[in-house]
Design an enzyme around this catalytic site. Structure first.
Site, PDB file in Angstrom:
ATOM      1  N   GLU A 201       0.811  -1.224   0.000  1.00  7.05           N
ATOM      2  CA  GLU A 201       0.000   0.000   0.000  1.00  7.05           C
ATOM      3  C   GLU A 201       0.845   1.276   0.000  1.00  7.05           C
ATOM      4  O   GLU A 201       1.829   1.386   0.721  1.00  7.05           O
ATOM      5  CB  GLU A 201      -0.867  -0.016   1.268  1.00  7.05           C
ATOM      6  CG  GLU A 201      -1.714   1.207   1.467  1.00  7.05           C
ATOM      7  CD  GLU A 201      -2.605   1.067   2.707  1.00  7.05           C
ATOM      8  OE1 GLU A 201      -2.201   0.381   3.668  1.00  7.05           O
ATOM      9  OE2 GLU A 201      -3.707   1.628   2.695  1.00  7.05           O
ATOM     10  N   CYS A 202       0.407   2.253  -0.797  1.00  3.22           N
ATOM     11  CA  CYS A 202       1.034   3.578  -0.816  1.00  3.22           C
ATOM     12  C   CYS A 202      -0.044   4.599  -1.133  1.00  3.22           C
ATOM     13  O   CYS A 202      -0.316   4.890  -2.293  1.00  3.22           O
ATOM     14  CB  CYS A 202       2.151   3.632  -1.854  1.00  3.22           C
ATOM     15  SG  CYS A 202       2.832   5.294  -2.048  1.00  3.22           S
TER      16      CYS A 202
ATOM     17  N   ASP B 284      13.603  -0.854   4.962  1.00  2.00           N
ATOM     18  CA  ASP B 284      12.462  -1.579   4.396  1.00  2.00           C
ATOM     19  C   ASP B 284      11.956  -2.560   5.444  1.00  2.00           C
ATOM     20  O   ASP B 284      12.651  -3.498   5.808  1.00  2.00           O
ATOM     21  CB  ASP B 284      12.899  -2.327   3.122  1.00  2.00           C
ATOM     22  CG  ASP B 284      11.720  -2.889   2.349  1.00  2.00           C
ATOM     23  OD1 ASP B 284      10.622  -3.048   2.944  1.00  2.00           O
ATOM     24  OD2 ASP B 284      11.887  -3.187   1.156  1.00  2.00           O
TER      25      ASP B 284
ATOM     26  N   ARG C 275       9.038  -4.237   5.154  1.00  2.00           N
ATOM     27  CA  ARG C 275       7.974  -5.061   4.588  1.00  2.00           C
ATOM     28  C   ARG C 275       8.262  -6.554   4.785  1.00  2.00           C
ATOM     29  O   ARG C 275       9.412  -6.975   4.769  1.00  2.00           O
ATOM     30  CB  ARG C 275       7.833  -4.783   3.085  1.00  2.00           C
ATOM     31  CG  ARG C 275       7.262  -3.412   2.800  1.00  2.00           C
ATOM     32  CD  ARG C 275       7.246  -3.123   1.321  1.00  2.00           C
ATOM     33  NE  ARG C 275       8.593  -3.039   0.780  1.00  2.00           N
ATOM     34  CZ  ARG C 275       8.862  -2.772  -0.487  1.00  2.00           C
ATOM     35  NH1 ARG C 275       7.886  -2.599  -1.350  1.00  2.00           N
ATOM     36  NH2 ARG C 275      10.104  -2.692  -0.903  1.00  2.00           N
TER      37      ARG C 275
HETATM   38 ZN    ZN Z   1       4.733   5.020  -3.122  1.00  2.28          ZN
END
Ligand code: ZN
Length: 223
Positions: A60-61, A133, A135
């Site tokens: 998601e962004c 990061d 994620r």
């Molecule tokens: Zn983004």
């Protein structure tokens, strides 16, 4: 940070048909054990039991996908992946709710504030005491396992993502390069590229010509 290497139990919370401007998908909301976030799977065609299913594992962004931010290319990446899945006739988009490379929306915007003062994306995260990061992909692996996909072709420029999924037992038969660079290792490059591509990005994120054309009923909006 320790990367998970086991697949957690998965729960499907809801599912329905989702017509999109790219084509029709079946969408599933799911969670995995130990993670309250509602992740999303968008499935086109019948991937169950198949080899080399095209897959995009997308994090998601909200700034890039909803508001057309030029600080990243997430919106264009998602757009391109959805087109490719439909073009191939079968495929899966896994939309993981790990905003800001996993650090969350507040920290992402805090990092943007540091970038406003001259820090690059990596330094900004480090100044906040956060990983470059954060994620993880166990939810994605759990869903691919649940769907009975035998092997995948992963749309990504991020070798770390391939490695993480393989460590979770997903067979990645091929990597399909994304049209626009993404991922931590490409981030500096991406920012340079972003400046150069400034004029291209709005076109990529615009409503597809066929829709815009149909909606206006004239050629006025065509470039
Ligand atoms: Zn983004």
């Amino acid at each position: 940070m320790e990367r998970p290497t086991t697949i957690p139990p998965l729960a499907i919370l809801a599912q329905a048909t989702l017509p999109t401007r790219y084509g029709e998908f079946r969408t599933l909301v799911f969670t995995v054990e130990g993670d309250a976030r509602e992740h999303l799977a968008l499935i086109h065609g019948q991937p169950s039991g198949k080899e080399r299913v095209v897959v995009r594992v997308h994090s998601e962004c909200i700034t890039g996908e909803v508001f057309g931010s030029l600080k990243c290319d997430c919106g264009a990446q998602l757009d391109s992946a959805m087109r490719e899945v439909v073009r191939r006739g079968t495929g899966i988009i896994l939309y993981l709710r790990q905003e800001g490379r996993g650090i969350g929306l507040t920290n992402k915007i805090r990092a943007y504030a540091l970038q406003d003062q001259g820090a690059d994306t990596v330094d900004a995260n480090r100044l906040l005491g956060l990983p470059d990061d954060a994620r993880t992909y166990e939810a994605a692996a759990a869903m691919l396992h649940h769907l009975g996909v035998r092997s995948i072709e992963l749309i990504t420029n991020n070798p770390e993502k391939v490695r993480a999924l393989e460590e979770l037992g997903i067979q990645v038969a091929a990597r399909i390069p994304s049209l626009v660079p993404v991922g931590t290792e490409a981030r500096r490059y991406l920012e340079v590229k972003r400046d150069r591509m400034h004029h291209l990005i709005p076109e990529r994120e615009a409503v597809p010509q066929s829709v815009a054309h149909g909606a206006t009923g004239s050629d006025d909006n065509r470039p």
